[in-house]
Enzyme design. Structure first.
Site, PDB file in Angstrom:
ATOM      1  CG  ASP A  72      20.926 -51.753  24.427  1.00  0.00           C
ATOM      2  OD1 ASP A  72      20.289 -50.726  24.133  1.00  0.00           O
ATOM      3  OD2 ASP A  72      20.905 -52.788  23.740  1.00  0.00           O
ATOM      4  CG  ASP A  74      22.315 -47.214  21.757  1.00  0.00           C
ATOM      5  OD1 ASP A  74      23.113 -48.165  21.814  1.00  0.00           O
ATOM      6  OD2 ASP A  74      21.093 -47.368  21.550  1.00  0.00           O
ATOM      7  CG  ASP A 146      14.862 -45.860  13.674  1.00  0.00           C
ATOM      8  OD1 ASP A 146      14.906 -45.041  14.618  1.00  0.00           O
ATOM      9  OD2 ASP A 146      14.991 -47.088  13.848  1.00  0.00           O
TER      10      ASP A 146
HETATM   11  P1  ATP Z   1      16.239 -51.353  21.445  1.00  0.00           P
HETATM   12  O1  ATP Z   1      15.390 -51.171  22.636  1.00  0.00           O
HETATM   13  O2  ATP Z   1      15.802 -52.473  20.576  1.00  0.00           O
HETATM   14  O3  ATP Z   1      17.744 -51.331  21.702  1.00  0.00           O
HETATM   15  P2  ATP Z   1      16.853 -48.923  20.091  1.00  0.00           P
HETATM   16  O4  ATP Z   1      15.937 -47.811  19.630  1.00  0.00           O
HETATM   17  O5  ATP Z   1      17.878 -48.575  21.102  1.00  0.00           O
HETATM   18  O6  ATP Z   1      15.900 -50.066  20.564  1.00  0.00           O
HETATM   19  P3  ATP Z   1      19.043 -49.834  18.482  1.00  0.00           P
HETATM   20  O7  ATP Z   1      19.025 -50.832  17.398  1.00  0.00           O
HETATM   21  O8  ATP Z   1      19.792 -50.097  19.725  1.00  0.00           O
HETATM   22  O9  ATP Z   1      17.510 -49.535  18.801  1.00  0.00           O
HETATM   23  O10 ATP Z   1      19.536 -48.465  17.814  1.00  0.00           O
HETATM   24  C1  ATP Z   1      19.841 -47.311  18.564  1.00  0.00           C
HETATM   25  C2  ATP Z   1      19.334 -46.076  17.858  1.00  0.00           C
HETATM   26  O11 ATP Z   1      19.990 -45.939  16.608  1.00  0.00           O
HETATM   27  C3  ATP Z   1      17.850 -46.061  17.534  1.00  0.00           C
HETATM   28  O12 ATP Z   1      17.077 -45.603  18.607  1.00  0.00           O
HETATM   29  C4  ATP Z   1      17.795 -45.133  16.350  1.00  0.00           C
HETATM   30  O13 ATP Z   1      17.834 -43.791  16.765  1.00  0.00           O
HETATM   31  C5  ATP Z   1      19.098 -45.438  15.630  1.00  0.00           C
HETATM   32  N1  ATP Z   1      18.919 -46.479  14.591  1.00  0.00           N
HETATM   33  C6  ATP Z   1      19.072 -47.805  14.737  1.00  0.00           C
HETATM   34  N2  ATP Z   1      18.839 -48.466  13.600  1.00  0.00           N
HETATM   35  C7  ATP Z   1      18.550 -47.528  12.687  1.00  0.00           C
HETATM   36  C8  ATP Z   1      18.231 -47.556  11.294  1.00  0.00           C
HETATM   37  N3  ATP Z   1      18.144 -48.718  10.633  1.00  0.00           N
HETATM   38  N4  ATP Z   1      17.995 -46.375  10.671  1.00  0.00           N
HETATM   39  C9  ATP Z   1      18.079 -45.209  11.328  1.00  0.00           C
HETATM   40  N5  ATP Z   1      18.365 -45.114  12.626  1.00  0.00           N
HETATM   41  C10 ATP Z   1      18.601 -46.242  13.309  1.00  0.00           C
HETATM   42 MG    MG Z   2      19.457 -49.802  21.858  1.00  0.00          MG
END
Ligand code: ATP
Ligand code: MG
Length: 449
Positions: A72, A74, A146
């Protein structure tokens, strides 16, 4: 392409933090608009046309730079949630602690988040963030994310990649590094510890030592996370194709006990069948995901909680009939588990079915075997038998029997049932147990040798 990116990085000082962001121009990274979903591109364009900044950020940028296919996308923007809502009719603001906006574009759902700012936000005594809705710019937003590899921004203006935290260097070195002071960041949001393990396992990255260190201490703060959120995190841990590696890291970093205390206790006692059952299930889950076969949390939970249920069931069976002991053990273990992770009914019921069928699959006399095959959960329960046997549990060849039974015609099935011999415990006197005689016509594998 990746090589080119990495060559550039090594040819240049990449201490992005001191010198302002490192900005990679279009010809020095591998991200192409073609790899970005049409919905995310459209949202970024509409935000720009509305006079706002908009970037692709997070896992999407990370996975594209690694040459993968993000699941996905963001979008990060300086537009406030209310302003985003005004631009998109389908926008919905969700979350309280951390507000994000969901924008629907056709079939796609894109998460749009407003840049976060530095702040002394509301915290609990233990340092947990209660809210994180203070807004800022792209740089402060990067610092609030994060891990460094999750804090990279891709812009449609000039198709540049922006790095404030050294994420490009860490991508190159395959290192997972938390941004800021590790202990503080974990205390702000303990779920970040689970995210560390998940990304390390999924990407095959190593966790940088300072990022790893506080996990052992701070791990117990996971008890403060609502069970519903932990359930969601557990799904992400085990349903992303790297469950085996993730499970190993959860044990290594002593996090398993904060998610599944009953399971962890059995594993800590050195129960090799329990360890084997769960590992076999994780490996099988990964294989199924790679083959695009469906996986259900019910099966994973069934495996994770089966060892503590078995132990409790054996204790209780000394005082009550086996089926009652099983039910009570299941209820007790589920009750304990719900204090840590929720288990929605749609998974709880099939999980119980899988367990109940473990006992029933052994009883194959008369018409039972045919009836069992028609059970909605037969396939899952049969797979579960195979997992138990893969862990070294001796079930009298039950898995092989059922494998064969499904493969042969009705006549042969009848012969198989006839060959089972007398049903153990079929007589009036259930206490009398007779040893099963060894017979030469037994189905291969059926004897407990
Ligand atoms: P995935 O492939 O699992 O979607 P992702 O890195 O995109 O991995 P998401 O949960 O979709 O993870 O979150 C999007 C972004 O938001 C992360 O890449 C990070 O930058 C930020 N983020 C998400 N959760 C947290 C958190 N608990 N604390 C700080 N930043 C966060
Ligand atoms: Mg994501």
């Amino acid at each position: 392409m990746l090589k080119r990116l990495f060559k550039l990085l090594s040819s240049r000082a990449t201490s992005a933090v001191q010198d302002g962001p490192l900005v990679l121009p279009r010809d020095q990274h591998n991200i192409s608009r073609r790899d970005i979903s049409p919905g995310a591109l459209k949202i970024m364009r509409i935000l720009r046309d509305g006079g706002y900044e908009a970037y692709l950020v997070g896992g999407g940028v990370r996975d594209l730079l690694l040459g993968g296919h993000p699941k996905d996308f963001d979008v990060g923007t300086n537009a406030k949630p209310e302003q985003i809502k005004r631009l998109f009719r389908s926008a919905r603001i969700i979350g309280r602690r951390f507000q994000i906006v969901h924008v629907r574009m056709g079939r796609e759902l894109i998460e749009v988040t407003t840049f976060r700012g530095h702040h002394n936000a509301e915290r609990t005594d233990e340092g947990m963030l209660l809210r994180d809705n203070v807004y800022g710019d792209m740089e402060s937003d990067a610092m609030r994310r994060d891990f460094t590899i999750n804090a990279l921004y891709y812009s449609l203006d000039g198709f540049t990649v922006h790095d404030y935290t050294g994420g490009l260097r860490d991508l190159k070195n395959r290192t997972l590094r938390i941004i800021g002071d590790p202990e503080t960041r974990y205390k702000e949001d303990p779920v970040r510890m689970l995210r560390a393990v998940r990304f390390a396992a999924k990407l095959g990255f190593s966790i940088e030592p300072k990022t790893a260190e506080p996990i052992f201490e701070v791990g117990e703060m996971l008890r403060n996370i609502p069970p519903a959120r932990l359930f969601e995190e557990v799904l992400k841990l085990f349903m992303n194709g790297s469950a085996t590696a993730t499970f190993q890291l959860l044990q290594e970093y002593q996090l398993l006990g904060h998610l599944f205390p009953g399971t962890d206790e059995v594993l800590q006692s050195g129960d090799l069948h329990a360890q084997g059952l769960i590992e076999a299930t994780m490996t099988n889950t990964d294989k199924r995901i790679r083959a695009s076969k469906p996986v259900t949390p019910a099966f994973i939970y069934a495996a994770l909680l089966w060892p503590p249920v078995q132990i409790r069931e054996r204790e209780l069976a000394e005082q009550m009939p086996p089926n009652i002991a099983h039910n009570q053990a299941a209820q007790e273990v589920i009750g304990q588990q719900l204090a840590h992770t929720s288990i929605p009914k749609r998974f709880l019921i099939p999980m119980r079915d899988i367990w109940d069928l473990q006992h029933r699959l052994a009883k194959r006399h008369g018409q039972r075997a045919w009836r069992l095959m028609d059970h909605m959960r037969f396939r899952a329960a049969y797979d579960f038998v195979l997992m138990r046997e893969a862990s070294g549990e001796k079930l009298d060849g039950l898995g092989d029997w059922w494998t064969k039974f499904q493969a042969v015609d009705d006549e042969e099935r009848q012969r198989m049932v006839n060959n089972l011999g007398r049903e153990p415990g079929a007589g009036r006197n259930k206490r009398r147990r007779r040893r099963k005689p060894r017979r030469s016509d037994t189905t291969p594998g059926e004897q407990d040798s």
